[in-house]
Design an enzyme around this catalytic site. Structure first.
Site, short mmCIF file in Angstrom:
data_model
loop_
_atom_site.label_atom_id
_atom_site.label_comp_id
_atom_site.label_asym_id
_atom_site.label_seq_id
_atom_site.Cartn_x
_atom_site.Cartn_y
_atom_site.Cartn_z
CG HIS A 147 39.49 -7.87 14.59
ND1 HIS A 147 39.84 -8.50 13.43
CD2 HIS A 147 39.60 -6.54 14.34
CE1 HIS A 147 40.14 -7.60 12.51
NE2 HIS A 147 40.01 -6.40 13.04
CG HIS A 149 35.71 -7.64 14.25
ND1 HIS A 149 36.14 -8.51 13.30
CD2 HIS A 149 35.85 -6.39 13.69
CE1 HIS A 149 36.55 -7.85 12.22
NE2 HIS A 149 36.36 -6.56 12.43
CD GLU A 160 39.45 -6.25 9.66
OE1 GLU A 160 38.31 -5.99 10.07
OE2 GLU A 160 40.47 -5.64 10.03
CG ASP A 202 42.18 -3.46 13.36
OD1 ASP A 202 42.70 -4.11 12.43
OD2 ASP A 202 40.95 -3.38 13.52
CG HIS A 209 34.36 -6.51 7.89
ND1 HIS A 209 34.03 -5.17 7.77
CD2 HIS A 209 35.29 -6.58 8.88
CE1 HIS A 209 34.73 -4.48 8.66
NE2 HIS A 209 35.48 -5.29 9.34
CG ASP A 259 37.29 -3.50 15.39
OD1 ASP A 259 38.47 -3.69 14.99
OD2 ASP A 259 36.44 -2.94 14.69
CG HIS A 261 37.88 -4.34 5.69
ND1 HIS A 261 37.94 -2.98 5.49
CD2 HIS A 261 37.83 -4.51 7.03
CE1 HIS A 261 37.94 -2.37 6.67
NE2 HIS A 261 37.87 -3.27 7.62
#
Length: 396
Positions: free
Chosen positions: A23, A214, A125, A25, A193, A322, A152
């Site tokens: 993961h 993650h 995500e 972003d 999540h 992350d 999420h």
């Protein structure tokens, strides 16, 4: 063995078995610039702005990256925003063909490794990105998305999030149908999540291995984003992989309360608590000056891996840093160049090179390949599902 020797050994191992990171972003961070890929050209040093660029990916020994095509769950229409994120990843791959290789399968990942390129995969995500539509789920798969994180930070209509008030008690009937359709497609079910109830329901519903792209261990740091031991214990039977994250507020207990106060400070100043824009980071910095931040280290993350290995076994661990999705990172793991520091710490703790090869590369490649195998079988007996949430759950 000296620290220098351990670091050299870590880098040598990564040259053969590079990191598959679950993961990153970066696409969302680039959205904040209007996807100005010239202003944030990752071919060169972007350390003043980002955790990620190609030179640091190379220095960190990254061989495959699941790029998150995340969009915020409070957007009024998340589907086109998700498509823009997918387009961003495609643009990055097109701009950097010598370094980034498009990848859809486990075989593609191995081919990229052989070519010395970074296999570039995508994960969406949050189930809000499919807008309660299995047709949209299939559309994302057709565009290259290879995992969907079921939620999420907020619930979706068919699944409970770890950080929202429970609503459906885990997965609804439609949520279980989402999982089954993902199995049929070969799309990995990502349980980062989600609420622990959702984790358990998804494991019950899935006929393919799941991932946590993650997430860390709840027994080590009691945060709802982490994985309880009873769920970790189910991974060997399922075949899935838990990819430890580096986010300090998920790995260091002392950071949990500090983060809650920092988030409240952000909201009091009119910012979303996940905002990492320059203006928001100034607010963060002022708060941190008044209230020093508890600092995680590579050893903190290794503590989670030690525990997760004890509970789930070495065949069910991976890494999901992350990066560019968090305001703060641990010392020694400040950006994507830091993975050798984590491996050096694990070598110091007695992890073997065979163990580390599974952690960095082999487990993640295996789990995607296993999902592909399940999908090939299911497609011989199961047609695409056109079920609706209204029909299965009686809600819109």
């Amino acid at each position: 063995m000296s620290p220098v020797t351990r670091l050299d050994d870590a880098r040598a191992l990564l040259a053969e078995f590079p990191v598959v990171d679950g993961h990153n972003d970066l696409p969302w961070a680039l959205r904040q610039t209007g996807y100005d890929l010239d202003a944030r050209d990752i071919a060169g040093d972007q350390s003043a702005h980002l955790h990620t660029d190609i030179p640091r990916l190379r220095a960190g020994g990254v061989g495959a990256q699941f790029w998150s095509v995340y969009v915020r769950s409070d957007l009024p229409d998340p589907v086109p925003a998700t498509l823009e994120q997918i387009d961003c990843v495609r643009q990055l791959i097109d701009r950097h063909p010598r370094d980034l290789a498009p990848a859809l399968t486990a075989a593609d990942m191995e081919t990229a490794r052989g070519e010395g390129r970074i296999a570039s995969l995508m994960g969406a995500e949050g189930g809000h990105s499919i807008a309660n539509s299995l047709g949209t789920l299939r559309g994302l798969y057709a565009l290259g998305v290879r995992y969907l994180t079921l939620t999420h930070n907020d619930n979706v209509d068919w699944a409970d999030s770890a950080t929202d008030e429970p609503r459906v008690g885990g997965l609804s009937a439609f949520g279980r149908e989402v999982v089954r359709e993902m199995n049929r497609l070969g799309m990995l079910v990502d349980l980062s999540h989600v609420a622990a109830t959702t984790m358990r329901d998804a494991l019950d519903a899935s006929s393919a291995p799941v991932i946590f792209s993650h997430s860390s261990a709840r027994a080590v740091c009691d945060h709802p984003r982490n994985i309880p031991d009873d769920v970790l214990e189910r991974l060997p039977a399922n075949g899935g992989v838990a990819m430890v994250t580096f986010v300090p507020k998920f790995v260091l207990q002392a950071a949990v309360d500090w983060t809650a106060a920092a988030d409240e400070n952000m909201r009091a100043h009119g910012f979303h608590h996940l905002d990492t824009s320059p203006e928001a980071m100034k607010v963060h910095a002022a708060f941190e000056e008044r209230h020093p931040r508890p600092v995680a280290t590579a050893a903190t993350v290794a503590d989670h891996l030690d525990h997760m290995r004890e509970v789930a076994g070495i065949d069910h661990l991976g890494i999901g840093g992350d990066y560019d999705g968090t305001a703060f990172t641990p010392d020694g793991l400040s950006d994507v160049a830091g993975y050798p520091n984590l491996l050096a710490e694990l070598l110091e703790r007695g992890w073997s090179k065979a163990d580390l090869a599974k952690l960095t590369w082999k487990n993640a490649v295996r789990v995607l390949g296993a999902a592909e195998d399940v999908a090939r079988s299911l497609r011989t007996t199961r047609a695409p599902s056109n079920a609706t949430i209204e029909a299965l759950d009686g809600t819109a």
